[in-house]
Write an enzyme that holds these catalytic residues in place. Structure first.
Site, PDB file in Angstrom:
ATOM      1  N   SER A   1       4.427   1.162   8.580  1.00 53.36           N
ATOM      2  CA  SER A   1       4.054   0.146   7.605  1.00 53.36           C
ATOM      3  C   SER A   1       5.279  -0.440   6.918  1.00 53.36           C
ATOM      4  O   SER A   1       6.141   0.290   6.441  1.00 53.36           O
ATOM      5  CB  SER A   1       3.130   0.746   6.536  1.00 53.36           C
TER       6      SER A   1
ATOM      7  N   ASP B   1      -0.816  -7.407   0.523  1.00 46.37           N
ATOM      8  CA  ASP B   1      -0.217  -6.133   0.907  1.00 46.37           C
ATOM      9  C   ASP B   1       1.287  -6.266   1.167  1.00 46.37           C
ATOM     10  O   ASP B   1       1.819  -5.677   2.108  1.00 46.37           O
ATOM     11  CB  ASP B   1      -0.905  -5.550   2.142  1.00 46.37           C
TER      12      ASP B   1
ATOM     13  N   HIS C   1       0.815  -1.215   0.000  1.00 53.60           N
ATOM     14  CA  HIS C   1       0.000   0.000   0.000  1.00 53.60           C
ATOM     15  C   HIS C   1       0.854   1.273   0.000  1.00 53.60           C
ATOM     16  O   HIS C   1       0.383   2.336  -0.380  1.00 53.60           O
ATOM     17  CB  HIS C   1      -1.009  -0.003   1.158  1.00 53.60           C
TER      18      HIS C   1
END
Length: 287
Positions: free
Chosen positions: A237, A162, A130
């Site tokens: 992330s 992801d 992402h």
């Protein structure tokens, strides 16, 4: 080249778990992703003052003071801060050098930042897909802990899980992080989340494994995840979640928030067995 602003935009609000109350107040957010609803100003959520990021203890510190009762008798002494386990300090020292900041710049002025880490001696890096998606497919730059920057090749992407694999030049000389043996992670064991939240490279936060096989939305579908209470924020992330031995047990990917208020101590990481399987497939296809 992307400009690292140090801030990300939580992703949502479609990450709603059916296990939560149906009032729509809780949601699963992805640090560093793009939201589908009205944008929220991050400035309104930042606390005033200098931000100092340090390794948190597992149980935290209890503030206290001497208190006299009505007879003048002194109350209990203030509780001392819980010591940081030596093995976690060692794990942090071993992990931080292998974690990088990932910066993606899009052609339409879009950009994104996140984290990543080396998984082999061929300079392959794992990160979240992402981050690349939000960057609009722009060029990818990796900043190492020592401040050096390298352009990164996108070896392959897997939006469904992801995950994405990057590759930097051999001159980067990144040390691969050891991976935990699949199935070895246990609920209650201490873990560290390492990454670049809000652009603060080399940030380490501590917690425990809160649950395993938690069903949440990761990428374009629902997957099982490792739940942790280690603080995870925008920019984390793609960074590793490691155990006390410094082994990667998962890739930090999502957090649960209430009204988009940021981390509330419920974060999710992609399990290392899924990460390793996906990475091997991508590397096998892309080199």
């Amino acid at each position: 080249m992307a400009v690292q602003t140090g801030l990300g935009e939580p992703r949502g609000p479609w990450f709603v778990s059916p296990e939560l109350d149906p009032d729509g107040r809780a949601r699963w957010d992805v640090p560093g992703g793009r939201g589908g609803g009205p944008p929220r100003s991050w400035r309104g959520r930042l606390l005033a003052g200098a931000a100092v990021v340090a390794l948190s203890t597992l149980s935290g510190a209890a503030a206290g003071a001497w208190v006299a009762d009505q007879t003048g008798t002194a109350g209990p002494a203030p509780a001392s801060a819980a010591p940081v386990p030596a093995e976690l300090v060692t794990a942090a020292e071993r992990t931080v050098p292998g974690v990088v900041s990932v910066m993606v710049g899009g052609g339409a002025g879009t950009s994104a930042t996140g984290s990543g880490f080396a998984i082999d001696d061929q300079q392959h890096l794992i990160t979240n897909d992402h981050i690349l998606a939000k960057g609009g497919g722009g060029g990818v730059t990796v900043e190492l802990p020592d401040g050096r920057r390298f352009p990164a090749e996108v070896v392959g992407r897997e939006p469904d899980s992801d995950l994405a694999v990057l590759k930097v030049p051999p001159a980067a000389r990144l040390a691969a992080l050891p991976l935990a043996k699949p199935g070895s992670t246990r609920v209650g064991e201490p873990v560290l989340a390492v990454g670049c939240p809000l652009g603060l490279a080399g940030t380490v936060t501590a917690g425990i494994v809160s649950a395993l096989d938690r069903q949440v939305r990761l990428g374009t579908s629902r997957h099982r995840a490792v739940q942790t209470d280690a603080s995870i924020n925008p920019g984390n992330s793609g960074g590793p979640l490691v155990n006390a031995r410094g082994e990667v047990v998962g890739v930090n990917t999502a957090i649960a928030t209430i009204d988009g208020s940021g981390s509330i101590g419920i974060g999710f990481a992609i399990p290392i067995d899924q990460v390793q399987q996906t990475a091997d497939t991508i590397i096998g296809k892309g080199g």
